[in-house]
Design a protein around this motif. Sequence first.
Motif, mmCIF file in Angstrom:
data_model
loop_
_atom_site.group_PDB
_atom_site.id
_atom_site.type_symbol
_atom_site.label_atom_id
_atom_site.label_comp_id
_atom_site.label_asym_id
_atom_site.label_seq_id
_atom_site.Cartn_x
_atom_site.Cartn_y
_atom_site.Cartn_z
ATOM 1 N N VAL A 87 0.845 -1.205 0.000
ATOM 2 C CA VAL A 87 0.000 0.000 0.000
ATOM 3 C C VAL A 87 0.882 1.257 0.000
ATOM 4 O O VAL A 87 0.641 2.209 -0.756
ATOM 5 C CB VAL A 87 -0.960 0.005 1.212
ATOM 6 N N LEU A 88 1.912 1.246 0.832
ATOM 7 C CA LEU A 88 2.822 2.398 0.905
ATOM 8 C C LEU A 88 3.593 2.570 -0.403
ATOM 9 O O LEU A 88 3.802 3.695 -0.861
ATOM 10 C CB LEU A 88 3.807 2.203 2.071
ATOM 11 N N PHE A 89 4.002 1.462 -1.024
ATOM 12 C CA PHE A 89 4.730 1.527 -2.286
ATOM 13 C C PHE A 89 3.844 2.102 -3.390
ATOM 14 O O PHE A 89 4.276 2.953 -4.176
ATOM 15 C CB PHE A 89 5.209 0.126 -2.668
ATOM 16 N N PHE A 90 2.584 1.665 -3.451
ATOM 17 C CA PHE A 90 1.667 2.189 -4.464
ATOM 18 C C PHE A 90 1.395 3.681 -4.237
ATOM 19 O O PHE A 90 1.252 4.436 -5.194
ATOM 20 C CB PHE A 90 0.348 1.412 -4.436
ATOM 21 N N TYR A 91 1.319 4.083 -2.963
ATOM 22 C CA TYR A 91 1.138 5.508 -2.664
ATOM 23 C C TYR A 91 2.340 6.310 -3.159
ATOM 24 O O TYR A 91 2.187 7.382 -3.756
ATOM 25 C CB TYR A 91 0.956 5.711 -1.158
ATOM 26 N N ALA A 92 3.548 5.777 -2.930
ATOM 27 C CA ALA A 92 4.766 6.443 -3.397
ATOM 28 C C ALA A 92 4.795 6.515 -4.924
ATOM 29 O O ALA A 92 5.172 7.546 -5.504
ATOM 30 C CB ALA A 92 6.004 5.710 -2.875
ATOM 31 N N ILE A 93 4.390 5.430 -5.584
ATOM 32 C CA ILE A 93 4.346 5.402 -7.053
ATOM 33 C C ILE A 93 3.449 6.515 -7.582
ATOM 34 O O ILE A 93 3.779 7.198 -8.558
ATOM 35 C CB ILE A 93 3.836 4.035 -7.553
ATOM 36 N N ASP A 94 2.296 6.692 -6.926
ATOM 37 C CA ASP A 94 1.322 7.692 -7.382
ATOM 38 C C ASP A 94 1.825 9.118 -7.224
ATOM 39 O O ASP A 94 1.376 10.019 -7.932
ATOM 40 C CB ASP A 94 0.005 7.546 -6.599
ATOM 41 N N ASN A 95 2.742 9.334 -6.279
ATOM 42 C CA ASN A 95 3.107 10.705 -5.924
ATOM 43 C C ASN A 95 4.561 11.083 -6.201
ATOM 44 O O ASN A 95 4.954 12.217 -5.927
ATOM 45 C CB ASN A 95 2.807 10.941 -4.437
ATOM 46 N N LEU A 96 5.355 10.145 -6.724
ATOM 47 C CA LEU A 96 6.765 10.428 -7.008
ATOM 48 C C LEU A 96 7.099 10.065 -8.450
ATOM 49 O O LEU A 96 6.327 9.391 -9.131
ATOM 50 C CB LEU A 96 7.666 9.606 -6.070
ATOM 51 N N VAL A 97 8.266 10.511 -8.883
ATOM 52 C CA VAL A 97 8.814 10.001 -10.136
ATOM 53 C C VAL A 97 8.966 8.496 -9.954
ATOM 54 O O VAL A 97 9.447 8.034 -8.917
ATOM 55 C CB VAL A 97 10.187 10.655 -10.447
ATOM 56 N N LEU A 98 8.535 7.730 -10.932
ATOM 57 C CA LEU A 98 8.479 6.271 -10.805
ATOM 58 C C LEU A 98 9.805 5.659 -10.362
ATOM 59 O O LEU A 98 9.851 4.800 -9.481
ATOM 60 C CB LEU A 98 8.046 5.658 -12.149
ATOM 61 N N SER A 99 10.906 6.127 -10.952
ATOM 62 C CA SER A 99 12.216 5.557 -10.619
ATOM 63 C C SER A 99 12.648 5.923 -9.196
ATOM 64 O O SER A 99 13.367 5.166 -8.547
ATOM 65 C CB SER A 99 13.276 6.005 -11.627
ATOM 66 N N ASP A 100 12.213 7.092 -8.689
ATOM 67 C CA ASP A 100 12.505 7.462 -7.300
ATOM 68 C C ASP A 100 11.815 6.496 -6.339
ATOM 69 O O ASP A 100 12.422 5.999 -5.386
ATOM 70 C CB ASP A 100 12.014 8.888 -7.008
ATOM 71 N N ALA A 101 10.518 6.240 -6.601
ATOM 72 C CA ALA A 101 9.757 5.329 -5.743
ATOM 73 C C ALA A 101 10.373 3.937 -5.767
ATOM 74 O O ALA A 101 10.488 3.275 -4.730
ATOM 75 C CB ALA A 101 8.299 5.275 -6.206
ATOM 76 N N ASP A 102 10.791 3.507 -6.953
ATOM 77 C CA ASP A 102 11.363 2.167 -7.100
ATOM 78 C C ASP A 102 12.685 2.050 -6.351
ATOM 79 O O ASP A 102 12.928 1.058 -5.655
ATOM 80 C CB ASP A 102 11.569 1.847 -8.578
ATOM 81 N N MET A 103 13.549 3.050 -6.462
ATOM 82 C CA MET A 103 14.853 2.975 -5.800
ATOM 83 C C MET A 103 14.720 3.024 -4.282
ATOM 84 O O MET A 103 15.452 2.327 -3.574
ATOM 85 C CB MET A 103 15.767 4.099 -6.299
ATOM 86 N N LEU A 104 13.798 3.824 -3.764
ATOM 87 C CA LEU A 104 13.593 3.862 -2.315
ATOM 88 C C LEU A 104 13.125 2.495 -1.819
ATOM 89 O O LEU A 104 13.537 2.032 -0.752
ATOM 90 C CB LEU A 104 12.572 4.944 -1.945
ATOM 91 N N ASN A 105 12.270 1.820 -2.595
ATOM 92 C CA ASN A 105 11.810 0.489 -2.235
ATOM 93 C C ASN A 105 12.950 -0.521 -2.251
ATOM 94 O O ASN A 105 12.913 -1.525 -1.548
ATOM 95 C CB ASN A 105 10.699 0.055 -3.193
ATOM 96 N N LYS A 106 13.996 -0.227 -3.056
ATOM 97 C CA LYS A 106 15.144 -1.135 -3.166
ATOM 98 C C LYS A 106 16.093 -1.031 -1.968
ATOM 99 O O LYS A 106 17.150 -1.655 -1.958
ATOM 100 C CB LYS A 106 15.923 -0.850 -4.452
ATOM 101 N N LEU A 107 15.710 -0.265 -0.959
ATOM 102 C CA LEU A 107 16.487 -0.241 0.287
ATOM 103 C C LEU A 107 16.247 -1.516 1.098
ATOM 104 O O LEU A 107 16.974 -1.787 2.054
ATOM 105 C CB LEU A 107 16.101 0.973 1.137
ATOM 106 N N SER A 108 15.233 -2.282 0.722
ATOM 107 C CA SER A 108 14.853 -3.458 1.523
ATOM 108 C C SER A 108 15.987 -4.476 1.731
ATOM 109 O O SER A 108 16.091 -5.040 2.827
ATOM 110 C CB SER A 108 13.620 -4.140 0.923
ATOM 111 N N PRO A 109 16.876 -4.742 0.739
ATOM 112 C CA PRO A 109 17.958 -5.697 1.006
ATOM 113 C C PRO A 109 18.900 -5.239 2.123
ATOM 114 O O PRO A 109 19.419 -6.065 2.886
ATOM 115 C CB PRO A 109 18.711 -5.772 -0.334
ATOM 116 N N PHE A 110 19.110 -3.917 2.222
ATOM 117 C CA PHE A 110 19.972 -3.391 3.288
ATOM 118 C C PHE A 110 19.275 -3.522 4.640
ATOM 119 O O PHE A 110 19.887 -3.897 5.645
ATOM 120 C CB PHE A 110 20.318 -1.924 3.019
#
Length: 290
Positions: A81-104
């Motif tokens: 839900v939070l990821f979809f909210y970020a997708i709707d309100n950010l540049v798509l690649s910004d939202a995707d890269m922030l989500n890619k913090l999960s491995p760390f």
Amino acid sequence: MSNRNKGIILLLISAFGFSMMAALVKLSGDVPTVQKTLFRNLVSAIIAFGFVIYNKERLFGKKENQKLLLSRSALGTIGMVLFFYAIDNLVLSDADMLNKLSPFLLIIFSAIFLKEKARLYQIIAIIVAFIGTLFIIKPAFSVEFIPYLAGIFSAVFAAGAYTLLRVLGDKEKFYTIVFYFSFFTTVTLLPFTIAFYEPMSLKQWVYLLSAGAFATLGQFGLTIAYKFAPAREISIFFYSTVVYSALISIILFDQVPDIFSILGYFIIFGASLYMFLRNNKEAKKVETSR
């Protein structure tokens, strides 16, 4: 073709699936976030249901795994839900890269909850990746800051879900886990979707149902890829989602990431590449010492 190359190809296909899912969710336009999330998971639930029935497995897994499956699904639902909210309100690649913090974050959670000791080089990589996020977020602590926070917390909840997936291991089949998660999300979000339902055009229906299909492709591809090769050998290729998302942002949405965001991408990717190479080096040391 070697198993490693099969894993890489599957991971690239998975990354493309998740990138297309994100793009289609964004293209669906002015639809409530919970409604988008429900339709995305409804499709995954139907497809995963077919796999479970075909393989004659239990729909909801084994009794002893219910707490793990339920907790993984709850964390995954909130993260999505939070990821979809970020997708709707950010540049798509910004939202995707922030989500890619999960491995760390997974390294941190594994150290806390699974008692897996974090090594110095991993801690350094985590700090560097965090610095990279600051270039993407450009903190201003205004209303515009909220979608960035959503992007970060989507990674936090995703990492929590992945931690539980590691505990589940081979205890359940991958399609059972996908069905359980998708069914849980659908049932949980259904009351909110009914309460705040917004009528959708035929185009929006097509976008969201297609998003569900691509998301399922991404989930299955990701799971099967790690059966061919360990994560330490191929996980870096999943960062291709950022390349896909950046291209989609430019082509479909005319959204060009600014220079600071691009710098942040390079910093986070560099930290990931360093950790990937170091993990392989450490693994080879262990193998040669046996």
